[in-house]
Design a protein around this motif. Sequence first.
Motif, PDB file in Angstrom:
ATOM      1  N   VAL A 179       0.799  -1.183  -0.080  1.00  0.00           N
ATOM      2  CA  VAL A 179      -0.158   0.134   0.038  1.00  0.00           C
ATOM      3  C   VAL A 179       0.828   1.105  -0.088  1.00  0.00           C
ATOM      4  O   VAL A 179       0.620   2.096  -0.851  1.00  0.00           O
ATOM      5  CB  VAL A 179      -0.944  -0.017   1.297  1.00  0.00           C
ATOM      6  N   HIS A 180       1.873   1.339   0.863  1.00  0.00           N
ATOM      7  CA  HIS A 180       2.595   2.366   1.098  1.00  0.00           C
ATOM      8  C   HIS A 180       3.427   2.794  -0.155  1.00  0.00           C
ATOM      9  O   HIS A 180       3.861   3.731  -0.675  1.00  0.00           O
ATOM     10  CB  HIS A 180       3.516   2.378   2.228  1.00  0.00           C
ATOM     11  N   LEU A 181       4.213   1.714  -0.840  1.00  0.00           N
ATOM     12  CA  LEU A 181       5.204   1.586  -1.747  1.00  0.00           C
ATOM     13  C   LEU A 181       4.266   2.021  -3.352  1.00  0.00           C
ATOM     14  O   LEU A 181       4.569   2.977  -3.912  1.00  0.00           O
ATOM     15  CB  LEU A 181       5.942   0.188  -2.031  1.00  0.00           C
ATOM     16  N   PHE A 182       3.023   1.462  -3.357  1.00  0.00           N
ATOM     17  CA  PHE A 182       2.448   1.887  -4.709  1.00  0.00           C
ATOM     18  C   PHE A 182       2.111   3.288  -4.602  1.00  0.00           C
ATOM     19  O   PHE A 182       2.351   4.164  -5.534  1.00  0.00           O
ATOM     20  CB  PHE A 182       0.978   1.028  -4.587  1.00  0.00           C
ATOM     21  N   LYS A 183       1.523   3.850  -3.553  1.00  0.00           N
ATOM     22  CA  LYS A 183       1.328   5.268  -3.362  1.00  0.00           C
ATOM     23  C   LYS A 183       2.313   6.024  -3.505  1.00  0.00           C
ATOM     24  O   LYS A 183       2.219   7.253  -4.298  1.00  0.00           O
ATOM     25  CB  LYS A 183       0.485   5.436  -1.999  1.00  0.00           C
ATOM     26  N   GLU A 184       3.328   5.814  -2.967  1.00  0.00           N
ATOM     27  CA  GLU A 184       4.652   6.550  -3.274  1.00  0.00           C
ATOM     28  C   GLU A 184       5.139   6.673  -4.670  1.00  0.00           C
ATOM     29  O   GLU A 184       5.491   7.601  -5.058  1.00  0.00           O
ATOM     30  CB  GLU A 184       5.651   5.943  -2.287  1.00  0.00           C
ATOM     31  N   GLN A 185       4.941   5.574  -5.265  1.00  0.00           N
ATOM     32  CA  GLN A 185       5.570   5.608  -6.701  1.00  0.00           C
ATOM     33  C   GLN A 185       4.602   5.924  -7.722  1.00  0.00           C
ATOM     34  O   GLN A 185       4.950   6.541  -8.569  1.00  0.00           O
ATOM     35  CB  GLN A 185       5.785   4.185  -6.933  1.00  0.00           C
ATOM     36  N   VAL A 186       3.385   5.684  -7.496  1.00  0.00           N
ATOM     37  CA  VAL A 186       2.381   5.848  -8.473  1.00  0.00           C
ATOM     38  C   VAL A 186       1.628   7.123  -8.222  1.00  0.00           C
ATOM     39  O   VAL A 186       1.156   8.060  -9.014  1.00  0.00           O
ATOM     40  CB  VAL A 186       1.335   4.757  -8.613  1.00  0.00           C
ATOM     41  N   GLY A 187       1.276   7.499  -7.099  1.00  0.00           N
ATOM     42  CA  GLY A 187       0.784   8.844  -6.716  1.00  0.00           C
ATOM     43  C   GLY A 187      -0.673   8.581  -6.316  1.00  0.00           C
ATOM     44  O   GLY A 187      -1.286   9.495  -5.786  1.00  0.00           O
ATOM     45  N   VAL A 188      -1.471   7.567  -6.638  1.00  0.00           N
ATOM     46  CA  VAL A 188      -2.786   7.187  -6.135  1.00  0.00           C
ATOM     47  C   VAL A 188      -2.895   5.795  -5.655  1.00  0.00           C
ATOM     48  O   VAL A 188      -1.929   4.713  -5.738  1.00  0.00           O
ATOM     49  CB  VAL A 188      -3.579   7.098  -7.224  1.00  0.00           C
ATOM     50  N   PRO A 189      -3.771   5.494  -4.612  1.00  0.00           N
ATOM     51  CA  PRO A 189      -3.867   4.039  -4.031  1.00  0.00           C
ATOM     52  C   PRO A 189      -3.953   3.202  -5.147  1.00  0.00           C
ATOM     53  O   PRO A 189      -4.724   3.434  -6.255  1.00  0.00           O
ATOM     54  CB  PRO A 189      -5.093   4.339  -3.143  1.00  0.00           C
TER      55      PRO A 189
END
Length: 254
Positions: A179-189
């Motif tokens: 969850v944290h890595l996806f939001k950090e890298q892509v910008g959205v949940p």
Amino acid sequence: MSKLYIWQHRAFFMGHLPDIAEHRLGAAALCVGIDRPFRVLESESDLWREGRSVLVPPGCLHEIRVGGAILAILFVEPESDDYVALKDAMSDGEWQCLYGLKEEATVLAALDEVWRQQPDAATIRGVLDCWVPAPDPGHRQPLDSRIQRVIELMKEDLNRNQSLGELADCVSLSPTRLVHLFKEQVGVPIRRFRQWRRMREVAARIVRGETLTDAALGAGFADSSHFSRAFRNMFGITPSSIFGRAANVHIVIA
């Protein structure tokens, strides 16, 4: 006639829209007023900002007062090189959005010609390629390979609601870390990213002749009400603003 063009990694709307209520996109969007300025309000600001071009980051809460402008909106995938290049092409920004294309006069002239001539999708793609040059290599941070794999898994089968645990297991991460890595890298949940991809699928199914309800179900939404709520939350307008007969929007899957 307003038009919506959808390619594999981009979508482009050109035409008339009502004022756009508060919403969060699942992609990045470059909005341009072809014939006049429009106004934008970001969630972290209490001041409306007027201009002819703004780049809205994925997941940024904002609203737009169209004010009768003919809008051009280029949607690009949040993980794409296009987004990096567009950020490089903007002049300034105080909060999350970036304002003022550096080559704004040139882009406005090209869009005015596109609007008047209504060329085919291939010609429009060529115009877009001119505005979105290759990004500066020094500004591009490659996606973590595990996040890239999660994106591929979701794109492969939009109808399947893989749980967070399933996706995390596929890339050997804990659900919390994913969850944290996806939001950090892509910008959205993850959920918003998947909904964005499903919105594209709805449009493609409508072009193939399906009703809006059947298209929404086929793209993985639980029912038409679920789709309508998700659409308003994603775009700040009702589905009928794009897919209704009165909207007079021609959709092209290129």
